[in-house]
Design a protein around this motif. Structure first.
Motif, PDB file in Angstrom:
ATOM      1  N   LEU A  49      69.540   0.782 -10.321  1.00 38.41           N
ATOM      2  CA  LEU A  49      68.632   1.213 -11.494  1.00 38.41           C
ATOM      3  C   LEU A  49      69.269   1.045 -13.000  1.00 38.41           C
ATOM      4  O   LEU A  49      70.387   1.214 -12.951  1.00 38.41           O
ATOM      5  N   SER A  50      68.563   1.010 -13.894  1.00 38.28           N
ATOM      6  CA  SER A  50      69.138   0.813 -15.322  1.00 38.28           C
ATOM      7  C   SER A  50      69.571   2.302 -15.572  1.00 38.28           C
ATOM      8  O   SER A  50      70.456   2.454 -16.531  1.00 38.28           O
ATOM      9  N   SER A  51      69.379   3.352 -15.221  1.00 41.55           N
ATOM     10  CA  SER A  51      69.747   4.586 -15.346  1.00 41.55           C
ATOM     11  C   SER A  51      69.327   5.456 -14.132  1.00 41.55           C
ATOM     12  O   SER A  51      68.599   5.361 -13.305  1.00 41.55           O
ATOM     13  N   SER A  52      69.883   6.786 -14.349  1.00 37.57           N
ATOM     14  CA  SER A  52      69.426   7.860 -13.577  1.00 37.57           C
ATOM     15  C   SER A  52      68.739   8.976 -13.987  1.00 37.57           C
ATOM     16  O   SER A  52      68.664  10.067 -13.415  1.00 37.57           O
ATOM     17  N   ASN A  53      68.271   8.727 -15.136  1.00 34.33           N
ATOM     18  CA  ASN A  53      67.458   9.868 -15.922  1.00 34.33           C
ATOM     19  C   ASN A  53      66.240  10.437 -15.140  1.00 34.33           C
ATOM     20  O   ASN A  53      65.779  11.508 -15.463  1.00 34.33           O
ATOM     21  N   LYS A  54      65.634   9.544 -14.155  1.00 29.85           N
ATOM     22  CA  LYS A  54      64.395   9.949 -13.746  1.00 29.85           C
ATOM     23  C   LYS A  54      64.530   9.957 -12.240  1.00 29.85           C
ATOM     24  O   LYS A  54      63.577   9.644 -11.640  1.00 29.85           O
ATOM     25  N   ASN A  55      65.718  10.339 -11.565  1.00 31.93           N
ATOM     26  CA  ASN A  55      66.025  10.160 -10.175  1.00 31.93           C
ATOM     27  C   ASN A  55      65.158  11.093  -9.405  1.00 31.93           C
ATOM     28  O   ASN A  55      64.369  10.633  -8.493  1.00 31.93           O
ATOM     29  N   LYS A  56      64.924  12.337  -9.975  1.00 35.27           N
ATOM     30  CA  LYS A  56      64.015  13.444  -9.295  1.00 35.27           C
ATOM     31  C   LYS A  56      62.452  12.862  -9.040  1.00 35.27           C
ATOM     32  O   LYS A  56      62.056  12.806  -8.038  1.00 35.27           O
ATOM     33  N   LEU A  57      61.945  12.259 -10.286  1.00 32.54           N
ATOM     34  CA  LEU A  57      60.503  11.988 -10.237  1.00 32.54           C
ATOM     35  C   LEU A  57      60.719  10.606  -9.286  1.00 32.54           C
ATOM     36  O   LEU A  57      59.608  10.280  -8.664  1.00 32.54           O
ATOM     37  N   LEU A  58      61.491   9.688  -9.692  1.00 32.24           N
ATOM     38  CA  LEU A  58      61.664   8.433  -8.434  1.00 32.24           C
ATOM     39  C   LEU A  58      61.508   8.821  -7.162  1.00 32.24           C
ATOM     40  O   LEU A  58      60.561   8.397  -6.542  1.00 32.24           O
ATOM     41  N   ARG A  59      62.435   9.919  -6.914  1.00 35.14           N
ATOM     42  CA  ARG A  59      62.354  10.198  -5.267  1.00 35.14           C
ATOM     43  C   ARG A  59      61.034  11.054  -4.929  1.00 35.14           C
ATOM     44  O   ARG A  59      60.675  10.811  -3.774  1.00 35.14           O
ATOM     45  N   GLU A  60      60.448  11.753  -5.838  1.00 31.78           N
ATOM     46  CA  GLU A  60      59.117  12.270  -5.435  1.00 31.78           C
ATOM     47  C   GLU A  60      58.195  11.343  -5.280  1.00 31.78           C
ATOM     48  O   GLU A  60      57.297  11.357  -4.334  1.00 31.78           O
ATOM     49  N   LYS A  61      57.964  10.397  -6.156  1.00 33.04           N
ATOM     50  CA  LYS A  61      56.909   9.154  -6.062  1.00 33.04           C
ATOM     51  C   LYS A  61      57.290   8.442  -4.877  1.00 33.04           C
ATOM     52  O   LYS A  61      56.035   8.212  -4.128  1.00 33.04           O
ATOM     53  N   TYR A  62      58.589   8.239  -4.560  1.00 38.24           N
ATOM     54  CA  TYR A  62      58.528   7.456  -3.124  1.00 38.24           C
ATOM     55  C   TYR A  62      58.085   8.200  -1.881  1.00 38.24           C
ATOM     56  O   TYR A  62      57.378   7.848  -1.149  1.00 38.24           O
ATOM     57  N   ILE A  63      58.546   9.657  -1.813  1.00 33.80           N
ATOM     58  CA  ILE A  63      58.206  10.106  -0.798  1.00 33.80           C
ATOM     59  C   ILE A  63      56.953  10.727  -0.689  1.00 33.80           C
ATOM     60  O   ILE A  63      56.365  10.497   0.407  1.00 33.80           O
ATOM     61  N   ASN A  64      55.978  10.779  -1.939  1.00 31.61           N
ATOM     62  CA  ASN A  64      54.749  10.995  -1.823  1.00 31.61           C
ATOM     63  C   ASN A  64      53.935   9.659  -1.414  1.00 31.61           C
ATOM     64  O   ASN A  64      53.022   9.797  -0.513  1.00 31.61           O
ATOM     65  N   TYR A  65      54.432   8.462  -1.786  1.00 31.43           N
ATOM     66  CA  TYR A  65      54.143   7.478  -1.370  1.00 31.43           C
ATOM     67  C   TYR A  65      53.971   7.108   0.200  1.00 31.43           C
ATOM     68  O   TYR A  65      53.196   6.839   1.031  1.00 31.43           O
ATOM     69  N   ARG A  66      55.303   7.384   0.664  1.00 28.32           N
ATOM     70  CA  ARG A  66      55.779   7.288   2.260  1.00 28.32           C
ATOM     71  C   ARG A  66      54.846   8.277   2.927  1.00 28.32           C
ATOM     72  O   ARG A  66      54.463   7.860   4.036  1.00 28.32           O
TER      73      ARG A  66
END
Length: 143
Positions: free
Chosen positions: A22-39
Motif C-alpha cells: 500500500l502507499s500508506s497505512s492511513n486507512k488500514n482500519k477502513l480498508l479491513r472493514e471494507k474487505y471483511i464486509n465484502y467477504r
C-alpha cells in the motif's frame, strides 16, 4: 507497473514469492472493514453468480503495516494474479478479489513486488512466505 510489464508476467512459471504494498497505512482500519464486509456478504452464496472465494484474514492486524497481502506460487504466477485481481472464472480459487472491493481513489495505488526463484526452490517457497509475512504483517491473508 505499465501494461507491457504486466503482460510479461504471463511468462513467469517459476516459484515466486510476492506481496502487495500500500502507499500508506492511513486507512488500514477502513480498508479491513471494507474487505471483511465484502467477504462476509458473499461467503454463503456459492451458487450465486457473483460469488468469489476470498482470502482469509486474521482477527488482529498491524495498523501501521503497509503490506496488503503476502503470497507464493510454485508456478503460474499470472493465474494467481488474475485471481487476486478478481477475474478468475473459477469460483473455487481463493484470492483477494481486488476488483470487487478495492477502491484506488480511497486507498491509493497498490505496488506489486515479487521475487522469482529457480524451480528447485519450490519446496522452500512456503517457508519463505511465512517468514516474509511475519516480517511485513499483511492486512489480509492467513499469516
Amino acid at each position: 507497473m505499465n501494461l507491457e510489464d504486466f503482460m510479461k508476467l504471463k511468462t513467469k512459471n517459476k516459484p515466486i514469492l510476492y506481496w502487495f504494498e500500500l502507499s500508506s497505512s492511513n486507512k488500514n482500519k477502513l480498508l479491513r472493514e471494507k474487505y471483511i464486509n465484502y467477504r462476509e456478504s458473499i461467503k454463503k452464496e456459492f451458487l450465486a453468480t457473483n460469488y468469489r472465494n476470498t482470502s482469509s484474514y486474521k482477527s488482529k492486524f498491524e495498523p501501521s503495516s503497509t503490506t496488503l497481502y503476502v503470497g507464493k506460487v510454485e508456478k503460474g504466477f499470472w493465474g494467481r494474479l488474475v485471481t487476486h485481481l478478481g477475474y478468475n472464472q473459477s469460483k473455487k480459487t481463493a484470492g483477494m478479489q481486488l476488483f470487487h472491493w478495492y477502491d484506488v481513489a480511497l486507498f491509493g495505488e497498490l505496488k506489486l513486488n515479487y521475487i522469482e526463484f529457480e524451480p528447485e526452490m519450490k519446496h522452500l517457497i512456503s517457508v519463505l512466505e511465512k517468514k516474509l509475512a511475519k516480517e511485513l504483517k499483511p492486512l489480509i491473508g492467513k499469516y
